[in-house]
Write an enzyme that holds these catalytic residues in place. Structure first.
Site, PDB file in Angstrom:
ATOM      1  N   LYS A  55       0.820  -1.271  -0.093  1.00 35.90           N
ATOM      2  CA  LYS A  55      -0.057  -0.087  -0.028  1.00 35.90           C
ATOM      3  C   LYS A  55       0.934   1.325   0.033  1.00 35.90           C
ATOM      4  O   LYS A  55       0.760   2.048  -0.596  1.00 35.90           O
ATOM      5  CB  LYS A  55      -0.736   0.042   1.125  1.00 35.90           C
ATOM      6  CG  LYS A  55      -1.774   1.250   1.496  1.00 35.90           C
ATOM      7  CD  LYS A  55      -2.522   1.382   2.725  1.00 35.90           C
ATOM      8  CE  LYS A  55      -1.689   1.610   4.113  1.00 35.90           C
ATOM      9  NZ  LYS A  55      -1.451   3.025   4.339  1.00 35.90           N
ATOM     10  N   ASN A  56       1.801   1.293   0.838  1.00 42.03           N
ATOM     11  CA  ASN A  56       2.557   2.599   0.835  1.00 42.03           C
ATOM     12  C   ASN A  56       3.444   2.812   0.013  1.00 42.03           C
ATOM     13  O   ASN A  56       4.012   3.786  -0.362  1.00 42.03           O
ATOM     14  CB  ASN A  56       3.218   2.738   2.395  1.00 42.03           C
ATOM     15  CG  ASN A  56       2.174   2.754   3.502  1.00 42.03           C
ATOM     16  OD1 ASN A  56       0.962   3.050   3.305  1.00 42.03           O
ATOM     17  ND2 ASN A  56       2.606   2.562   4.838  1.00 42.03           N
TER      18      ASN A  56
ATOM     19  N   ARG B 140      -8.499  -0.442   4.364  1.00 38.66           N
ATOM     20  CA  ARG B 140      -7.458   0.812   3.930  1.00 38.66           C
ATOM     21  C   ARG B 140      -6.181  -0.121   3.521  1.00 38.66           C
ATOM     22  O   ARG B 140      -5.725   0.368   2.668  1.00 38.66           O
ATOM     23  CB  ARG B 140      -7.349   1.726   4.778  1.00 38.66           C
ATOM     24  CG  ARG B 140      -8.491   2.411   5.091  1.00 38.66           C
ATOM     25  CD  ARG B 140      -8.029   3.631   6.108  1.00 38.66           C
ATOM     26  NE  ARG B 140      -7.298   4.521   5.247  1.00 38.66           N
ATOM     27  CZ  ARG B 140      -7.289   5.891   5.720  1.00 38.66           C
ATOM     28  NH1 ARG B 140      -8.053   6.427   6.705  1.00 38.66           N
ATOM     29  NH2 ARG B 140      -6.539   6.418   4.969  1.00 38.66           N
TER      30      ARG B 140
ATOM     31  N   ASP C 202       4.613   0.909  12.230  1.00 36.81           N
ATOM     32  CA  ASP C 202       3.256   0.251  11.891  1.00 36.81           C
ATOM     33  C   ASP C 202       3.095  -1.202  12.335  1.00 36.81           C
ATOM     34  O   ASP C 202       1.901  -1.811  12.525  1.00 36.81           O
ATOM     35  CB  ASP C 202       3.368   0.256  10.216  1.00 36.81           C
ATOM     36  CG  ASP C 202       3.115   1.614   9.487  1.00 36.81           C
ATOM     37  OD1 ASP C 202       2.839   2.522  10.132  1.00 36.81           O
ATOM     38  OD2 ASP C 202       3.446   1.907   8.449  1.00 36.81           O
TER      39      ASP C 202
ATOM     40  N   ARG D 254       0.252  14.976  12.943  1.00 36.37           N
ATOM     41  CA  ARG D 254       0.743  14.577  11.608  1.00 36.37           C
ATOM     42  C   ARG D 254       0.796  15.877  10.846  1.00 36.37           C
ATOM     43  O   ARG D 254      -0.099  16.133   9.700  1.00 36.37           O
ATOM     44  CB  ARG D 254      -0.202  13.500  11.020  1.00 36.37           C
ATOM     45  CG  ARG D 254      -0.114  12.191  11.707  1.00 36.37           C
ATOM     46  CD  ARG D 254      -0.915  11.000  11.033  1.00 36.37           C
ATOM     47  NE  ARG D 254      -0.069  10.513   9.935  1.00 36.37           N
ATOM     48  CZ  ARG D 254      -0.253   9.425   9.256  1.00 36.37           C
ATOM     49  NH1 ARG D 254      -1.562   8.978   9.220  1.00 36.37           N
ATOM     50  NH2 ARG D 254       0.474   9.006   8.441  1.00 36.37           N
TER      51      ARG D 254
ATOM     52  N   CYS E 144      -5.158   7.863   9.124  1.00 35.70           N
ATOM     53  CA  CYS E 144      -5.436   7.457  10.409  1.00 35.70           C
ATOM     54  C   CYS E 144      -4.835   8.441  11.454  1.00 35.70           C
ATOM     55  O   CYS E 144      -3.852   9.042  10.946  1.00 35.70           O
ATOM     56  CB  CYS E 144      -4.529   6.357  10.802  1.00 35.70           C
ATOM     57  SG  CYS E 144      -5.175   4.868   9.904  1.00 35.70           S
TER      58      CYS E 144
HETATM   59  C1  EPZ Z   1       4.228   6.860   6.329  1.00 37.86           C
HETATM   60  O1  EPZ Z   1       3.479   8.113   6.775  1.00 37.86           O
HETATM   61  C2  EPZ Z   1       3.272   5.766   6.029  1.00 37.86           C
HETATM   62  N1  EPZ Z   1       2.252   6.049   5.185  1.00 37.86           N
HETATM   63  C3  EPZ Z   1       2.856   5.479   7.484  1.00 37.86           C
HETATM   64  O2  EPZ Z   1       2.166   4.268   7.375  1.00 37.86           O
HETATM   65  C4  EPZ Z   1       3.853   5.019   8.472  1.00 37.86           C
HETATM   66  O3  EPZ Z   1       3.454   4.900   9.831  1.00 37.86           O
HETATM   67  C5  EPZ Z   1       4.885   6.325   8.509  1.00 37.86           C
HETATM   68  O4  EPZ Z   1       5.205   6.586   7.060  1.00 37.86           O
HETATM   69  C6  EPZ Z   1       6.115   6.071   9.347  1.00 37.86           C
HETATM   70  O5  EPZ Z   1       6.688   4.811   8.790  1.00 37.86           O
HETATM   71  C7  EPZ Z   1       2.160   6.113   3.949  1.00 37.86           C
HETATM   72  O6  EPZ Z   1       3.269   5.858   3.325  1.00 37.86           O
HETATM   73  C8  EPZ Z   1       0.933   6.486   3.239  1.00 37.86           C
HETATM   74  P1  EPZ Z   1       6.220  10.491   8.169  1.00 37.86           P
HETATM   75  P2  EPZ Z   1       3.979   9.549   6.687  1.00 37.86           P
HETATM   76  O7  EPZ Z   1       6.124  11.722   7.512  1.00 37.86           O
HETATM   77  O8  EPZ Z   1       4.730   9.783   5.510  1.00 37.86           O
HETATM   78  C9  EPZ Z   1       6.381  13.821  11.640  1.00 37.86           C
HETATM   79  C10 EPZ Z   1       0.045   2.852   7.884  1.00 37.86           C
HETATM   80  O9  EPZ Z   1      -0.587   2.336   8.853  1.00 37.86           O
HETATM   81  N2  EPZ Z   1       6.289  14.975  10.581  1.00 37.86           N
HETATM   82  O10 EPZ Z   1       7.584   9.717   8.098  1.00 37.86           O
HETATM   83  O11 EPZ Z   1       2.823  10.753   7.269  1.00 37.86           O
HETATM   84  C11 EPZ Z   1       4.843  12.940  11.788  1.00 37.86           C
HETATM   85  O12 EPZ Z   1       4.111  13.689  12.782  1.00 37.86           O
HETATM   86  C12 EPZ Z   1       0.558   4.540   7.784  1.00 37.86           C
HETATM   87  O13 EPZ Z   1       0.268   2.360   6.650  1.00 37.86           O
HETATM   88  C13 EPZ Z   1       6.292  15.929  10.779  1.00 37.86           C
HETATM   89  O14 EPZ Z   1       6.418  16.338  12.103  1.00 37.86           O
HETATM   90  O15 EPZ Z   1       5.125   9.547   7.934  1.00 37.86           O
HETATM   91  C14 EPZ Z   1       5.576  11.634  12.458  1.00 37.86           C
HETATM   92  O16 EPZ Z   1       5.665  11.931  13.846  1.00 37.86           O
HETATM   93  C15 EPZ Z   1       0.287   4.865   9.020  1.00 37.86           C
HETATM   94  N3  EPZ Z   1       6.070  17.184   9.905  1.00 37.86           N
HETATM   95  C16 EPZ Z   1       6.989  11.507  11.944  1.00 37.86           C
HETATM   96  O17 EPZ Z   1       7.179  12.774  11.320  1.00 37.86           O
HETATM   97  C17 EPZ Z   1       5.885  16.594   8.628  1.00 37.86           C
HETATM   98  O18 EPZ Z   1       5.732  17.532   7.483  1.00 37.86           O
HETATM   99  C18 EPZ Z   1       6.854  10.442  10.860  1.00 37.86           C
HETATM  100  O19 EPZ Z   1       6.004  10.667   9.636  1.00 37.86           O
HETATM  101  C19 EPZ Z   1       5.605  15.288   8.346  1.00 37.86           C
HETATM  102  C20 EPZ Z   1       5.908  14.315   9.310  1.00 37.86           C
END
Ligand code: EPZ
Length: 417
Positions: free
Chosen positions: A22-23, A398, A306, A122, A117
């Site tokens: 998915k991701n 999802r 995850d 986020r 989610c």
């Molecule tokens: C991706 O989300 C995945 N989603 C998530 O999978 C996964 O949990 C996550 O990466 C971490 O591995 C998809 O790929 C669609 P991040 P993403 O930006 O890209 C903070 C699942 O269950 N952050 O690496 O949103 C954020 O709040 C899902 O399949 C900021 O502060 O993750 C978090 O604490 C859920 N500012 C951390 O970074 C930003 O602009 C990691 O987020 C962006 C992120």
């Protein structure tokens, strides 16, 4: 609203293939709008709600999209719109990746904050900072984000945190930007490598994906390609946990074992026998698992956030006390309350969960709090005594294709009502 009804206590045994990631597929579909010559044929696409929502966005933009089983063909060679309506953005988190993709394609984009989610705040500040560093002008009005990317220039940018999504947006926004862009402290997740590989087969020049420093040399245009999406590593861990929690023995095909190394090592620490060969993983579980003293989530190659809820469920019946430290998302322990309804003993203090393993869990009426939290409830229900009803299955849908069918193949008693 459908629910899952699971009668627990049956060891899962047998062989199933793991569906495409998915991701990985979501940013790859967004990236398909960069192809102006020919079509992109994307294979091994999982049949999921989030994929359907992404196809809707592509069609709204004006791309011609054909879905034939697990193959999606995107023809984005015609004129495309530059805006995505709020209702479509809010369907999923990954819609934010269209910010970089549409800007690279149309020199401008109008989007809004994404959905997804609820795992904490986020924010999308890193995404915006990345595009601003590339010379994009970003303004926000009435809930919409306006990006003007006419004056994009190459840059050297170090991300404050190795965000998966911000790294993906930066890759998409920079691959058609003249000059050499360097992304430092980039996310190293396998899904980043898959996106870069996909773009490279379209003619992009990206090296270093999968390491903290990625170099992107801008090209003039990208062409059509045929590409197979990587297997879903979190779905693979989920099925392994289902077998481990029930004292079962399973074989997963269509996997990349090195993507799962950290999780596999914890499953081995729990007492499971784990063997990996080429694209196959075999797991055989003891009657009762052992606790794992300390697990900490961190960016790849660390233990994936995850998989945190999945292990929370798994360790609820392990022998001894385990702790899980959640370091990525500030609100990803909601599932602990639902597990407690089934008799789990979990104490949450800030970002640390302490799990005192019980002999067994008992069936109850519970709900899925989010996608992986929902999968965790399935794991708990499979191992529990009696019948469990899980509400809010829409979350689980999802991220898991044919979950009930796969589990039924492995011998589970599971029905969707
Ligand atoms: C991706 O989300 C995945 N989603 C998530 O999978 C996964 O949990 C996550 O990466 C971490 O591995 C998809 O790929 C669609 P991040 P993403 O930006 O890209 C903070 C699942 O269950 N952050 O690496 O949103 C954020 O709040 C899902 O399949 C900021 O502060 O993750 C978090 O604490 C859920 N500012 C951390 O970074 C930003 O602009 C990691 O987020 C962006 C992120």
């Amino acid at each position: 609203m459908s629910k899952l009804v699971i009668e627990g206590g049956k060891p899962l045994c047998g062989t199933i293939p793991v569906h495409g990631s998915k991701n990985a597929v979501l940013p790859i579909l967004a990236a398909s709008v960069l192809c102006t010559k020919g079509v992109t044929v994307i294979q091994n696409c999982p049949d999921l709600k989030d994929v359907k929502s992404t196809i809707k966005i592509l069609r709204y933009l004006g791309a011609k999209v054909k879905k034939d089983g697990h193959t999606i063909t995107v023809d984005a060679s015609g004129k495309l719109r530059h805006r995505v309506p709020k209702r479509m953005m809010q369907k999923l988190r990954s819609s934010i990746i269209f910010m970089g993709a549409i800007t690279a394609r149309n020199q401008k984009a109008k989007i809004s904050a994404p959905g997804g989610c609820k795992l904490g705040a986020r924010p999308i500040d890193l995404h915006k900072d990345a595009l601003r560093a590339l010379g994009c002008d970003i303004t926000e009005k009435h809930g919409y984000i306006y990006v003007c990317g006419k004056n994009r220039k190459s840059v050297e940018l170090s991300l404050r945190f190795p965000s998966v999504g911000a790294t993906e947006n930066m890759l998409l926004a920079s691959c058609l930007t003249p000059g050499v862009t360097k992304i430092k402290n980039a996310a190293c997740e396998p899904e980043i490598i898959d996106l870069a590989d996909f773009l490279n087969t379209m003619g992009a020049k990206i090296i270093g994906a999968g390491t903290p420093e990625i170099t992107v040399t801008g090209v003039n245009s990208l062409h059509g390609t045929e590409y197979a999406v990587m297997p879903d590593r979190i779905a693979a861990i989920t099925y392994l946990c289902c077998a481990a929690a029930t004292g079962g023995s399973i074989c997963l095909t269509n996997t990349v074992p090195e993507h799962l190394e950290t999780a596999l090592s914890y499953l081995a620490q729990c007492g499971c026998q784990v063997e990996a060969e080429k694209d196959v993983i075999r797991l055989s579980a003891p009657k009762r698992l052992s606790a794992v003293p300390e697990i900490e989530t961190s960016p790849y190659p660390g233990f994936p956030t995850d998989a945190q809820s999945l292990f929370l469920a798994l360790l609820s019946t392990a022998d001894g006390t385990s702790t899980i430290h959640e370091r990525i998302f500030e609100n990803r322990f909601k599932t602990a309350d639902e597990l407690s309804r089934m008799g789990a003993d979990i104490e949450i203090k800030k970002d640390i969960a302490t799990v005192c393993g019980k002999d067994h869990l008992t069936g109850a009426h519970v709900c899925a709090c989010d996608l992986r939290g929902g999968a965790a409830m399935v794991i708990a229900a499979l191992s529990a005594e009696g019948t469990t009803e899980i509400d809010n299955v829409c979350y689980i849908d999802r991220g898991y294709e044919a979950l009930e069918q796969n589990l039924a193949t492995l011998g589970a008693s599971i029905k969707r009502m």
